[in-house]
Design a protein around this motif. Structure first.
Motif, mmCIF file in Angstrom:
data_model
loop_
_atom_site.group_PDB
_atom_site.id
_atom_site.type_symbol
_atom_site.label_atom_id
_atom_site.label_comp_id
_atom_site.label_asym_id
_atom_site.label_seq_id
_atom_site.Cartn_x
_atom_site.Cartn_y
_atom_site.Cartn_z
ATOM 1 N N THR A 44 6.281 8.309 -8.835
ATOM 2 C CA THR A 44 5.042 8.497 -9.242
ATOM 3 C C THR A 44 4.451 9.137 -7.853
ATOM 4 O O THR A 44 3.202 9.951 -7.955
ATOM 5 N N GLY A 45 4.899 8.527 -6.774
ATOM 6 C CA GLY A 45 4.177 8.822 -5.556
ATOM 7 C C GLY A 45 3.070 7.743 -5.024
ATOM 8 O O GLY A 45 2.417 7.942 -4.077
ATOM 9 N N ARG A 46 2.751 7.020 -5.989
ATOM 10 C CA ARG A 46 1.549 5.857 -5.792
ATOM 11 C C ARG A 46 2.207 4.839 -4.807
ATOM 12 O O ARG A 46 3.497 4.545 -4.773
ATOM 13 N N VAL A 47 1.363 4.639 -3.837
ATOM 14 C CA VAL A 47 1.727 3.179 -2.927
ATOM 15 C C VAL A 47 2.089 1.925 -3.651
ATOM 16 O O VAL A 47 1.203 1.879 -4.672
ATOM 17 N N VAL A 48 2.859 1.191 -3.058
ATOM 18 C CA VAL A 48 3.095 0.038 -3.871
ATOM 19 C C VAL A 48 2.823 -1.187 -2.784
ATOM 20 O O VAL A 48 3.831 -1.158 -1.806
ATOM 21 N N PRO A 49 2.166 -2.399 -3.082
ATOM 22 C CA PRO A 49 1.996 -3.325 -1.926
ATOM 23 C C PRO A 49 3.102 -4.418 -2.118
ATOM 24 O O PRO A 49 2.916 -5.240 -2.651
ATOM 25 N N ALA A 50 4.323 -3.955 -1.431
ATOM 26 C CA ALA A 50 5.411 -4.746 -1.761
ATOM 27 C C ALA A 50 5.912 -4.982 -0.173
ATOM 28 O O ALA A 50 7.306 -5.123 -0.103
ATOM 29 N N ALA A 51 5.261 -4.767 0.948
ATOM 30 C CA ALA A 51 5.770 -5.022 2.075
ATOM 31 C C ALA A 51 6.664 -6.095 2.466
ATOM 32 O O ALA A 51 7.588 -6.173 3.009
ATOM 33 N N GLU A 52 5.988 -7.525 1.807
ATOM 34 C CA GLU A 52 6.599 -8.812 2.050
ATOM 35 C C GLU A 52 8.096 -8.666 1.634
ATOM 36 O O GLU A 52 9.049 -9.144 2.117
ATOM 37 N N LEU A 117 -0.451 9.356 -1.042
ATOM 38 C CA LEU A 117 -0.608 10.329 -1.828
ATOM 39 C C LEU A 117 -1.584 10.149 -3.138
ATOM 40 O O LEU A 117 -1.938 10.881 -3.581
ATOM 41 N N ASP A 118 -1.489 8.846 -3.584
ATOM 42 C CA ASP A 118 -2.030 8.191 -4.781
ATOM 43 C C ASP A 118 -2.240 6.790 -4.805
ATOM 44 O O ASP A 118 -1.370 6.049 -3.863
ATOM 45 N N GLY A 119 -3.197 6.381 -5.304
ATOM 46 C CA GLY A 119 -3.287 4.643 -5.766
ATOM 47 C C GLY A 119 -3.872 4.232 -4.247
ATOM 48 O O GLY A 119 -3.734 2.801 -4.279
ATOM 49 N N ASN A 120 -4.967 4.566 -3.626
ATOM 50 C CA ASN A 120 -5.384 3.781 -2.617
ATOM 51 C C ASN A 120 -6.666 4.156 -2.547
ATOM 52 O O ASN A 120 -7.595 4.311 -1.408
ATOM 53 N N LEU A 121 -7.589 4.055 -3.783
ATOM 54 C CA LEU A 121 -8.948 4.028 -3.736
ATOM 55 C C LEU A 121 -9.531 2.738 -3.395
ATOM 56 O O LEU A 121 -8.906 1.761 -3.956
ATOM 57 N N GLY A 122 -10.677 2.661 -2.684
ATOM 58 C CA GLY A 122 -11.350 1.511 -2.548
ATOM 59 C C GLY A 122 -10.517 0.772 -1.318
ATOM 60 O O GLY A 122 -9.953 1.354 -0.567
#
Length: 392
Positions: A44-52, A117-122
């Motif tokens: 999808t191109g959305r960011v995913v909060p999975a850094a850990e 690219l997507d998924g970072n509103l707010g």
């Protein structure tokens, strides 16, 4: 042409020591690079909060140089110290591939892209570092849309006052570096109308601006003290000037660039930065005054660079005119050519720049992909380019 020189004020204010006269060896100037990356859902191109999770999977060469960043959908790499561009390029490829392998193991992709690219509103999901949460409490909605990715080039300069003199000479050329590396036109599923939206988002921070003209080391420290007292920065790590003294290593840190799509483009940026620093250092030691560039016009040149990128127009601060972006790149190349030829960087850098001129900047390539398939197509292109190993 306007009078753009500033007399050698630095050497007489506050009892500063005179300039030294030692010759400059550009090949001896060390380079180090910090690159910031996004973790994406490749479908999808959305960011995913999975850094850990991704960080826990890191292994192999380059893995030890990857660290957490502001948000939980970012990672940062820190190169070793180098004097040769090909070795730096290999180092960058190694770290990028280590991070990409760990991301793939978690079902994700690693993208060298200036904005989500997507998924970072707010407000983005922040890393666990207490400092980042203190920044959110103090600056509030400034944090919305952050998690942008830049590329910071460090050049070894042990004399701090000399490094500040060099910074003064670099000021009119910093917007050219921004234009050349613009790689963030797409954010939250739309074309922002800017080649570097990262520069616009980063510019919300009170200290994220072109560097002032520094009269002395004491002047530099007085400005930092004033920002701390006024609360525009919480600590020295928030000195976001686009050229600054590093507080943890003896370098001048150039922070004007988006993260580059490929390691080759990053190495090209680093080579140009070293050429600019070497040229400035030669002028400093020869007693050549730095250009007297007005702060307001310097900010205008940065905005034009972020808006148009290298394929559009640029504001030539030394001529006081708008010119094609590539015209100003060519002028910068002529300015630094003697130092690039002396250290052997001229041939590989011109090959890389010719390739960039032919295929387009990161911003142009992103927009072409966006027209074909929205964020998903852009993500597919970026994921491939991020791990590319091609060099001159």
């Amino acid at each position: 042409m306007p009078d753009v020189t500033r007399e050698g004020q630095f050497d007489t204010v506050h009892g500063s020591s005179p300039v030294t006269r030692a010759p400059v060896d550009p090949a001896a100037l060390t380079l180090g690079v910090e690159e910031e990356f996004l973790l994406l859902d490749p479908g999808t191109g959305r960011v995913v909060p999975a850094a850990e999770e991704v960080h826990a999977r890191l292994a192999g060469p380059g893995a030890d140089r990857l660290v957490f960043e502001l948000t939980r959908f970012q990672l940062e790499s820190n190169s070793a110290v180098h004097t040769e561009l090909r070795a730096l390029h290999g180092d960058l490829v190694e770290s990028r591939r280590a991070a990409a392998r760990a991301a793939a193991d978690a079902g994700l992709g690693l993208a060298a892209c200036g904005t989500a690219l997507d998924g970072n509103l707010g407000v983005p999901p922040l890393s666990s570092c207490p400092r980042y949460h203190a920044m959110l409490r103090e600056f509030g909605a400034v944090m919305e849309g952050q998690g942008v990715c830049g590329c910071h080039v460090h050049v070894g300069l042990g004399d701090r006052e000399e490094a500040l003199r060099v910074s003064n000479h670099l000021r009119p050329w910093l917007p050219v570096l921004q234009a050349l590396t613009a790689n963030s036109p797409i954010a939250d599923g739309r074309d922002t109308g800017h080649a570097s939206w990262r520069a616009m988002v980063m510019g919300r921070w009170p200290s994220a601006e072109p560097p002032p003209y520094f009269r002395s080391r004491r002047h530099y420290e007085s400005l930092v003290a004033g920002m701390l007292t006024g609360g525009t920065i919480l600590d020295r790590g928030m000195i976001y000037w686009l050229a600054r003294l590093s507080d943890h290593v003896p370098t001048l840190e150039i922070r004007a660039a988006d993260v580059c799509p490929t390691a080759a483009e990053t190495a090209t940026l680093a080579g140009l930065v070293r050429g600019l620093v070497a040229t400035a250092l030669r002028d400093v030691r020869a007693g050549v005054p730095a250009p007297d560039v007005e702060d307001t016009l310097l900010r205008a040149a940065f905005w034009r660079a972020a808006h148009d990128g290298v394929e559009g127009e640029a504001y030539d601060l030394l001529a006081g005119a708008r010119v094609p972006g590539w015209h100003l790149v060519d002028r910068m190349l002529e300015h630094v050519r003697p130092m690039l030829e002396e250290n052997g960087d001229w041939a590989p850098l011109t090959v890389q720049l010719d390739r960039l001129r032919r295929y387009g900047s990161g911003a142009v390539r992103q927009r072409a992909a966006f027209g074909r398939g929205r964020p998903r197509e852009v993500a597919e292109m970026l994921l491939a380019e991020t791990v590319s190993s091609r060099w001159a």
